[in-house]
Write an enzyme that holds these catalytic residues in place. Structure first.
Site, PDB file in Angstrom:
ATOM      1  CB  SER A 199      16.660  -8.998  24.846  1.00 13.18           C
ATOM      2  OG  SER A 199      15.420 -10.139  25.031  1.00 13.18           O
ATOM      3  CE1 TYR A 207      13.475  -5.173  26.517  1.00 16.90           C
ATOM      4  CE2 TYR A 207      12.908  -7.497  25.652  1.00 16.90           C
ATOM      5  CZ  TYR A 207      13.599  -6.454  26.545  1.00 16.90           C
ATOM      6  OH  TYR A 207      14.783  -6.917  27.255  1.00 16.90           O
TER       7      TYR A 207
HETATM    8  C1  BGC Z   1      12.601  -9.426  28.879  1.00 14.39           C
HETATM    9  C2  BGC Z   1      11.841 -10.076  29.724  1.00 14.39           C
HETATM   10  C3  BGC Z   1      11.366 -11.638  29.444  1.00 14.39           C
HETATM   11  C4  BGC Z   1      12.962 -12.316  29.123  1.00 14.39           C
HETATM   12  C5  BGC Z   1      12.706 -13.677  28.586  1.00 14.39           C
HETATM   13  C6  BGC Z   1      13.925 -10.087  28.482  1.00 14.39           C
HETATM   14  O1  BGC Z   1      14.581  -9.433  27.627  1.00 14.39           O
HETATM   15  O2  BGC Z   1      12.858  -8.119  29.505  1.00 14.39           O
HETATM   16  O3  BGC Z   1      10.496  -9.551  29.959  1.00 14.39           O
HETATM   17  O4  BGC Z   1      10.930 -12.378  30.653  1.00 14.39           O
HETATM   18  O5  BGC Z   1      13.634 -11.437  28.207  1.00 14.39           O
HETATM   19  O6  BGC Z   1      11.581 -14.017  27.679  1.00 14.39           O
END
Ligand code: BGC
Length: 284
Positions: free
Chosen positions: A172, A185
């Site tokens: 991410s 996360y």
């Molecule tokens: C997350 C989301 C978030 C996005 C952008 C993703 O990895 O799961 O919750 O909105 O990143 O920030």
């Protein structure tokens, strides 16, 4: 449409026709034919789009499921319609023995494993102050532990085969960029960043390439609460230079590229597919 030109028109028309034919051939080419891939979390969101794209490009697929076996079965049917092959395996990717079962299923059904996509992920949207032990353990187990042991078990199989391989970790933007109130996360994705780098270096002598793909905001179930709140969505879109969330297919096409011959010199690094989000600046 007729092209108005002075002389050489046929030649021009010919080369345009050749270009169109070439493009069509390239688009429909099966660049991952005879490859076998596992995609964890492959029955929803980004994972599902990756499964379909790899299948379209000719790969055979192993997909895990814990819940919703019917979604996996539906996906298998869709892939069969594309002329591909896929099998669903009941597997909880936070457990090492279940990850082993996925790799064993790839070998038993398709004879080998070439591409491991560590994609499964969850988030709690909780902060450092309010995250419970259970939430912490779940997020770290499903996101990071599964990617670590998925990498280990896949790499052992690829080394046995002796022909290299690709490990693609779906992280991410938050592998590097804080998301307040989504702390576990961020921790898990930060761990995957270093997993990608370290494993990439360790496995390079075996020609096993390890790359991270860091999506920004994507239209998937994980972002449902944002997508259903117009004010939040507007705020998010205005923070993205491209002005919108990504479609899952826009992440999947990058993964397919990374799994293919064109990405043979990419390892131990991450690619961000975020519409510019991480570089966004209001210019002050
Ligand atoms: C997350 C989301 C978030 C996005 C952008 C993703 O990895 O799961 O919750 O909105 O990143 O920030």
């Amino acid at each position: 449409r007729r092209i108005a030109c002075r002389g050489g028109c046929e030649k021009l028309a010919d080369s345009v026709a050749t270009a169109i034919t070439t493009t069509t051939t390239l688009e429909t080419s099966m660049s991952l034919q005879n490859k076998v891939a596992i995609v964890t979390g492959g029955n929803s969101g980004i994972g599902q789009a990756i499964v379909l794209e790899l299948a379209r490009q000719g790969a055979s697929l192993v997909i895990d499921y814990v819940v919703h076996p019917e979604t996996t079965a539906e996906l298998e049917r869709e892939i069969a319609k594309l002329g591909g092959q896929a099998i669903g395996v009941d597997s909880d990717v936070s457990k090492v023995e279940d990850l082993q079962r996925l790799v064993d299923a790839a070998v038993a059904n398709f004879g080998r494993l070439d591409i491991m996509v560590n994609n499964a992920g969850i988030e709690t949207r909780t902060s450092v102050l309010d995250t419970t032990e259970d939430q912490y353990d779940k997020v770290l187990a499903i996101n990071l532990k599964s990617a670590f042991f998925g990498t280990q078990i896949a790499a052992r199989q690829m080394i046995k085969q002796g022909q290299g391989g690709r490990i693609i970790n779906i992280t991410s933007v938050h592998e590097d960029w804080p998301m307040p109130s989504n702390t576990p996360y961020c921790l898990s994705k930060g761990g995957m960043r270093m997993l990608t780098r370290t494993a990439g270096v360790e496995l390079a002598p075996h020609n096993i390439l390890v790359v991270g793909v860091g999506p920004g905001a994507v239209e998937t179930p994980i972002n449902l609460s944002t997508m259903q709140d117009p004010a939040k969505l507007q705020k998010l879109n205005s923070a993205i230079p491209l002005g919108r969330m990504a479609r899952p297919e826009e992440i999947a096409s990058v993964v397919a590229f990374l799994a293919g011959d064109g990405a043979s010199y990419l390892t131990a690094t991450s690619i961000f597919v975020d519409g510019g989000l991480m570089q966004s600046s209001i210019g002050l």
